[in-house]
Design a protein around this motif. Structure first.
Motif, short mmCIF file in Angstrom:
data_model
loop_
_atom_site.label_atom_id
_atom_site.label_comp_id
_atom_site.label_asym_id
_atom_site.label_seq_id
_atom_site.Cartn_x
_atom_site.Cartn_y
_atom_site.Cartn_z
N ARG A 1 0.86 -1.19 0.00
CA ARG A 1 0.00 0.00 0.00
C ARG A 1 0.89 1.24 0.00
N TYR A 2 0.54 2.21 -0.81
CA TYR A 2 1.30 3.46 -0.85
C TYR A 2 0.60 4.49 0.02
N MET A 3 1.37 5.03 0.96
CA MET A 3 0.81 5.93 1.96
C MET A 3 1.40 7.33 1.80
N GLN A 4 0.51 8.30 1.68
CA GLN A 4 0.93 9.70 1.60
C GLN A 4 0.96 10.31 2.99
N HIS A 5 2.03 11.04 3.29
CA HIS A 5 2.13 11.71 4.58
C HIS A 5 1.27 12.96 4.57
N ILE A 6 0.43 13.10 5.58
CA ILE A 6 -0.38 14.30 5.79
C ILE A 6 0.29 15.11 6.90
N GLY A 7 0.65 16.36 6.60
CA GLY A 7 1.54 17.11 7.48
C GLY A 7 0.94 17.72 8.72
N ILE A 8 0.15 16.97 9.45
CA ILE A 8 -0.29 17.38 10.78
C ILE A 8 0.59 16.65 11.78
N TYR A 9 1.24 17.40 12.67
CA TYR A 9 2.15 16.80 13.64
C TYR A 9 1.70 17.06 15.06
N ALA A 10 1.94 16.09 15.91
CA ALA A 10 1.85 16.28 17.36
C ALA A 10 3.22 15.91 17.92
N PHE A 11 3.76 16.78 18.78
CA PHE A 11 5.10 16.59 19.31
C PHE A 11 5.07 16.53 20.84
N ARG A 12 5.93 15.70 21.41
CA ARG A 12 6.30 15.94 22.79
C ARG A 12 7.19 17.19 22.80
N LYS A 13 7.04 18.01 23.81
CA LYS A 13 7.81 19.25 23.85
C LYS A 13 9.31 18.97 23.75
N GLN A 14 9.79 17.94 24.43
CA GLN A 14 11.22 17.66 24.43
C GLN A 14 11.73 17.31 23.04
N ALA A 15 10.91 16.62 22.25
CA ALA A 15 11.31 16.27 20.88
C ALA A 15 11.52 17.54 20.05
N LEU A 16 10.64 18.51 20.24
CA LEU A 16 10.79 19.78 19.53
C LEU A 16 12.07 20.50 19.94
N LEU A 17 12.33 20.54 21.24
CA LEU A 17 13.52 21.24 21.73
C LEU A 17 14.79 20.54 21.25
N ASP A 18 14.75 19.21 21.20
CA ASP A 18 15.90 18.46 20.68
C ASP A 18 16.13 18.80 19.21
#
Length: 241
Positions: free
Chosen positions: A172-189
């Motif tokens: 199956r071919y899957m297209q990425h939909i650009g809605i993101y949820a982040f843990r705050k630490q992942a963003l800071l990293d």
């Protein structure tokens, strides 16, 4: 668990300059997006983060919350990371500023990933949808993603992945939909890490997370966002009101 939405809003746009300040039924595009995010009732708070005095003033003058970027940023993640660095928050949802017709269901799906992630194995959550049309699969503007058996992203690419050397094997071919949820630490990293060769080659910031070992949980959806990228898109949006 405190959950906020952040709407990165650049004034400049290559394809449609100042699109976020265009009129959409008596309100600007960015104000409609901000109000739509609030109306989902999914978030403890909603902020617009922008490099533009015009956009900042537009939100604040209507009683909204906005954060002015201090530095120039190459990516939405960088802009959001700077904005949330000193905020007391656990999960940050990136809402696209040019999508005023927000659907609450896909946002709720990425939030649910973290509610169920008791062991904190997930750094980011995002969305994907199946595509079957050959043009869509081959179009480099459609970012494709492949995942493991547990739904974690293995790789994102503008190329066709996996390559169809063998036909009829159930891929199956899957297209990425650009809605993101982040843990705050992942963003800071992310904010503190340098761009590597994969991200530089594909021009996909999510590859920086993978290159440095972050885990991105993908959730399947049928959602297709209605973005405003051109003047023609704006005209279509006006007819939808």
């Amino acid at each position: 668990m405190k959950i906020i939405a952040v709407i990165p809003a650049r004034y400049a746009s290559t394809r449609f300059p100042a699109k976020l300040m265009q009129d959409l039924g008596g309100k600007t595009v960015i104000l409609r997006t901000y109000e739509a995010a609030i109306n989902t009732q999914l978030f403890d708070d909603v902020f617009v983060v922008t490099d533009s005095d015009l956009i900042y003033d537009e939100i604040v003058s209507h009683g909204g919350k906005a954060i002015k970027s201090i530095k120039e940023h190459e990516s939405g993640s960088d802009r959001i990371a700077e904005a949330v660095e000193n905020l007391d928050v656990d999960i940050v949802i990136n809402v696209q500023g040019d999508e005023p017709f927000i659907d609450a269901e896909p946002l709720a799906k990425v939030i649910e990933v973290f509610r169920n992630d008791l062991d904190k194995k997930v750094d980011l959550a995002s969305l994907m949808r199946e595509i079957t049309n050959e043009y869509d699969i081959n179009n480099p503007n459609n970012v494709k993603v492949v995942v493991d058996q547990n739904g974690f992203a293995l790789y994102f690419s503008r190329s066709v992945i996996p390559y169809p050397r063998e036909k009829n094997v159930g891929v199956r071919y899957m297209q990425h939909i650009g809605i993101y949820a982040f843990r705050k630490q992942a963003l800071l990293d992310f904010y503190s890490l340098p761009m590597q060769s994969l991200e530089a080659s594909e021009k996909l910031e999510q590859l920086r997370y993978l290159e440095f070992g972050k885990r991105i949980k993908m959730v399947e959806t049928t959602h297709v966002g209605i973005g405003i990228d051109t003047p023609e898109d704006l005209e279509k949006a006006r007819k939808m009101l």
